[in-house]
Design a protein around this motif. Structure first.
Motif, PDB file in Angstrom:
ATOM      1  N   VAL A 186       0.899  -1.120  -0.002  1.00 27.04           N
ATOM      2  CA  VAL A 186      -0.080  -0.037   0.065  1.00 27.04           C
ATOM      3  C   VAL A 186       0.834   1.254   0.017  1.00 27.04           C
ATOM      4  O   VAL A 186       1.836   1.378   0.764  1.00 27.04           O
ATOM      5  CB  VAL A 186      -0.786   0.019   1.286  1.00 27.04           C
ATOM      6  CG1 VAL A 186      -1.744   1.388   1.050  1.00 27.04           C
ATOM      7  CG2 VAL A 186      -1.884  -1.237   1.431  1.00 27.04           C
ATOM      8  N   GLN A 187       0.575   2.135  -0.718  1.00 23.31           N
ATOM      9  CA  GLN A 187       1.306   3.514  -0.885  1.00 23.31           C
ATOM     10  C   GLN A 187       0.440   4.399  -0.234  1.00 23.31           C
ATOM     11  O   GLN A 187      -0.867   4.590  -0.801  1.00 23.31           O
ATOM     12  CB  GLN A 187       1.700   3.704  -2.331  1.00 23.31           C
ATOM     13  CG  GLN A 187       2.768   2.930  -2.754  1.00 23.31           C
ATOM     14  CD  GLN A 187       2.507   1.792  -3.321  1.00 23.31           C
ATOM     15  OE1 GLN A 187       1.117   1.691  -4.145  1.00 23.31           O
ATOM     16  NE2 GLN A 187       2.977   0.699  -3.163  1.00 23.31           N
ATOM     17  N   LEU A 188       0.983   5.270   0.624  1.00 17.13           N
ATOM     18  CA  LEU A 188      -0.021   6.361   1.216  1.00 17.13           C
ATOM     19  C   LEU A 188       0.504   7.671   1.018  1.00 17.13           C
ATOM     20  O   LEU A 188       1.721   7.739   0.899  1.00 17.13           O
ATOM     21  CB  LEU A 188      -0.081   5.851   2.875  1.00 17.13           C
ATOM     22  CG  LEU A 188      -0.428   4.597   3.428  1.00 17.13           C
ATOM     23  CD1 LEU A 188      -0.236   4.555   4.686  1.00 17.13           C
ATOM     24  CD2 LEU A 188      -2.003   4.404   2.736  1.00 17.13           C
ATOM     25  N   GLN A 189      -0.324   8.646   0.762  1.00 14.99           N
ATOM     26  CA  GLN A 189       0.134   9.985   0.809  1.00 14.99           C
ATOM     27  C   GLN A 189      -0.759  10.861   1.440  1.00 14.99           C
ATOM     28  O   GLN A 189      -1.913  11.098   1.241  1.00 14.99           O
ATOM     29  CB  GLN A 189       0.090  10.487  -1.046  1.00 14.99           C
ATOM     30  CG  GLN A 189       0.414  11.983  -1.275  1.00 14.99           C
ATOM     31  CD  GLN A 189       0.865  11.883  -2.620  1.00 14.99           C
ATOM     32  OE1 GLN A 189       0.686  11.329  -3.705  1.00 14.99           O
ATOM     33  NE2 GLN A 189       1.037  13.301  -2.910  1.00 14.99           N
ATOM     34  N   ALA A 190      -0.285  11.514   2.440  1.00 18.77           N
ATOM     35  CA  ALA A 190      -0.951  12.400   3.396  1.00 18.77           C
ATOM     36  C   ALA A 190      -0.931  13.864   2.714  1.00 18.77           C
ATOM     37  O   ALA A 190       0.115  14.200   2.076  1.00 18.77           O
ATOM     38  CB  ALA A 190      -0.332  12.431   4.650  1.00 18.77           C
ATOM     39  N   SER A 191      -1.958  14.557   2.959  1.00 19.01           N
ATOM     40  CA  SER A 191      -2.200  16.025   2.322  1.00 19.01           C
ATOM     41  C   SER A 191      -3.181  16.703   3.193  1.00 19.01           C
ATOM     42  O   SER A 191      -3.690  16.107   4.247  1.00 19.01           O
ATOM     43  CB  SER A 191      -2.746  15.904   0.852  1.00 19.01           C
ATOM     44  OG  SER A 191      -3.851  15.539   0.789  1.00 19.01           O
ATOM     45  N   GLY A 192      -3.219  18.046   3.194  1.00 17.80           N
ATOM     46  CA  GLY A 192      -4.153  18.900   3.897  1.00 17.80           C
ATOM     47  C   GLY A 192      -3.508  19.731   4.942  1.00 17.80           C
ATOM     48  O   GLY A 192      -4.237  20.559   5.602  1.00 17.80           O
ATOM     49  N   GLY A 193      -2.127  19.613   5.190  1.00 20.59           N
ATOM     50  CA  GLY A 193      -1.457  20.540   6.104  1.00 20.59           C
ATOM     51  C   GLY A 193      -1.454  21.854   5.867  1.00 20.59           C
ATOM     52  O   GLY A 193      -1.934  22.154   4.652  1.00 20.59           O
ATOM     53  N   GLY A 194      -1.144  22.700   6.529  1.00 22.29           N
ATOM     54  CA  GLY A 194      -1.218  24.281   6.468  1.00 22.29           C
ATOM     55  C   GLY A 194      -0.994  24.916   7.740  1.00 22.29           C
ATOM     56  O   GLY A 194      -0.722  24.455   8.931  1.00 22.29           O
ATOM     57  N   LEU A 195      -0.873  26.275   7.489  1.00 20.22           N
ATOM     58  CA  LEU A 195      -1.144  27.128   8.801  1.00 20.22           C
ATOM     59  C   LEU A 195      -2.460  27.438   9.089  1.00 20.22           C
ATOM     60  O   LEU A 195      -3.330  27.695   8.258  1.00 20.22           O
ATOM     61  CB  LEU A 195      -0.526  28.374   8.495  1.00 20.22           C
ATOM     62  CG  LEU A 195      -0.381  29.554   9.419  1.00 20.22           C
ATOM     63  CD1 LEU A 195       0.433  29.034  10.645  1.00 20.22           C
ATOM     64  CD2 LEU A 195       0.357  30.824   8.673  1.00 20.22           C
ATOM     65  N   VAL A 196      -2.745  27.441  10.357  1.00 17.50           N
ATOM     66  CA  VAL A 196      -4.163  27.655  11.035  1.00 17.50           C
ATOM     67  C   VAL A 196      -3.957  28.363  12.114  1.00 17.50           C
ATOM     68  O   VAL A 196      -2.998  27.829  13.069  1.00 17.50           O
ATOM     69  CB  VAL A 196      -4.802  26.353  11.073  1.00 17.50           C
ATOM     70  CG1 VAL A 196      -4.201  25.179  12.048  1.00 17.50           C
ATOM     71  CG2 VAL A 196      -6.509  26.741  11.580  1.00 17.50           C
ATOM     72  N   GLN A 197      -4.992  29.208  12.813  1.00 18.99           N
ATOM     73  CA  GLN A 197      -4.827  29.808  14.026  1.00 18.99           C
ATOM     74  C   GLN A 197      -5.229  29.137  15.076  1.00 18.99           C
ATOM     75  O   GLN A 197      -6.132  28.079  14.871  1.00 18.99           O
ATOM     76  CB  GLN A 197      -5.657  31.109  13.842  1.00 18.99           C
ATOM     77  CG  GLN A 197      -4.981  32.195  12.885  1.00 18.99           C
ATOM     78  CD  GLN A 197      -5.841  33.419  12.913  1.00 18.99           C
ATOM     79  OE1 GLN A 197      -6.984  33.371  13.405  1.00 18.99           O
ATOM     80  NE2 GLN A 197      -5.601  34.451  12.522  1.00 18.99           N
ATOM     81  N   PRO A 198      -4.856  29.065  16.199  1.00 22.45           N
ATOM     82  CA  PRO A 198      -5.353  28.472  17.353  1.00 22.45           C
ATOM     83  C   PRO A 198      -7.057  28.489  17.627  1.00 22.45           C
ATOM     84  O   PRO A 198      -7.484  29.603  17.246  1.00 22.45           O
ATOM     85  CB  PRO A 198      -4.514  29.299  18.716  1.00 22.45           C
ATOM     86  CG  PRO A 198      -3.388  29.886  18.149  1.00 22.45           C
ATOM     87  CD  PRO A 198      -4.039  30.275  16.653  1.00 22.45           C
ATOM     88  N   GLY A 199      -7.519  27.528  17.510  1.00 22.30           N
ATOM     89  CA  GLY A 199      -8.974  27.331  17.821  1.00 22.30           C
ATOM     90  C   GLY A 199      -9.606  26.843  16.482  1.00 22.30           C
ATOM     91  O   GLY A 199     -10.607  26.507  16.356  1.00 22.30           O
ATOM     92  N   GLY A 200      -8.628  26.969  15.411  1.00 18.27           N
ATOM     93  CA  GLY A 200      -9.157  26.556  14.173  1.00 18.27           C
ATOM     94  C   GLY A 200      -9.257  25.110  13.661  1.00 18.27           C
ATOM     95  O   GLY A 200      -9.045  24.413  14.585  1.00 18.27           O
TER      96      GLY A 200
END
Length: 119
Positions: free
Chosen positions: A1-15
Motif C-alpha cells: 500500500v502506498q500512502l500520501q498524506a495531504s491537507g496540512g497548513g497554517l491555521v490559527q489557534p482554535g481553528g
C-alpha cells in the motif's frame, strides 16, 4: 500500500483542518490505519486509529474530543478532522496502515504533511 498524506497548513489557534491520506496499491480496506505526529525535537506520537471497516476508533487523551478519524474505503482514503487546534498540535502528521493502536505494527507509511498552529 502506498500512502500520501495531504491537507496540512497554517491555521490559527482554535481553528480546524482536515488531513487526507490517499492509498493506492493493495486493497486499502484490508488494513486498519492510524495517524501519528512528530513535533521538532520530540518523539513520534500516536494521535488516532481506525479499524479496517471504520467501526472502531481509538484516541489518546491528548486529542480525544478534538480529533476525529474516519475513512472512505470506496475512495481508498482516510481522514483526520482536527478541531480546536492548539499551538502544541504543531507537528508533521503521518498516516500509516496496518494497525489502529499505538503499539501496533504499521507496515506502510505515508510522507508527512506539516500542520502549524500559530497566530
Amino acid at each position: 500500500v502506498q500512502l500520501q498524506a495531504s491537507g496540512g497548513g497554517l491555521v490559527q489557534p482554535g481553528g480546524s483542518l482536515r488531513l487526507s491520506c490517499a492509498a493506492s496499491g493493495r486493497d486499502f480496506s484490508n488494513y486498519a490505519m492510524g495517524w501519528f505526529r512528530q513535533a521538532p525535537g520530540k518523539e513520534r506520537e500516536f494521535v488516532a486509529g481506525i479499524s479496517w471497516s471504520g467501526g472502531s476508533t481509538y484516541y489518546p487523551d491528548s486529542v480525544k474530543g478534538r480529533f476525529t478519524i474516519s475513512r472512505d474505503n470506496a475512495k481508498n482514503t482516510g481522514y483526520l478532522q482536527m478541531n480546536t487546534l492548539k499551538p502544541e498540535d504543531t507537528a508533521v502528521y503521518y498516516c500509516a496502515a496496518g494497525a489502529m493502536h499505538p503499539s501496533g505494527t504499521y507496515s506502510y507509511w505515508g510522507q508527512g504533511t506539516l500542520v502549524t498552529v500559530s497566530s
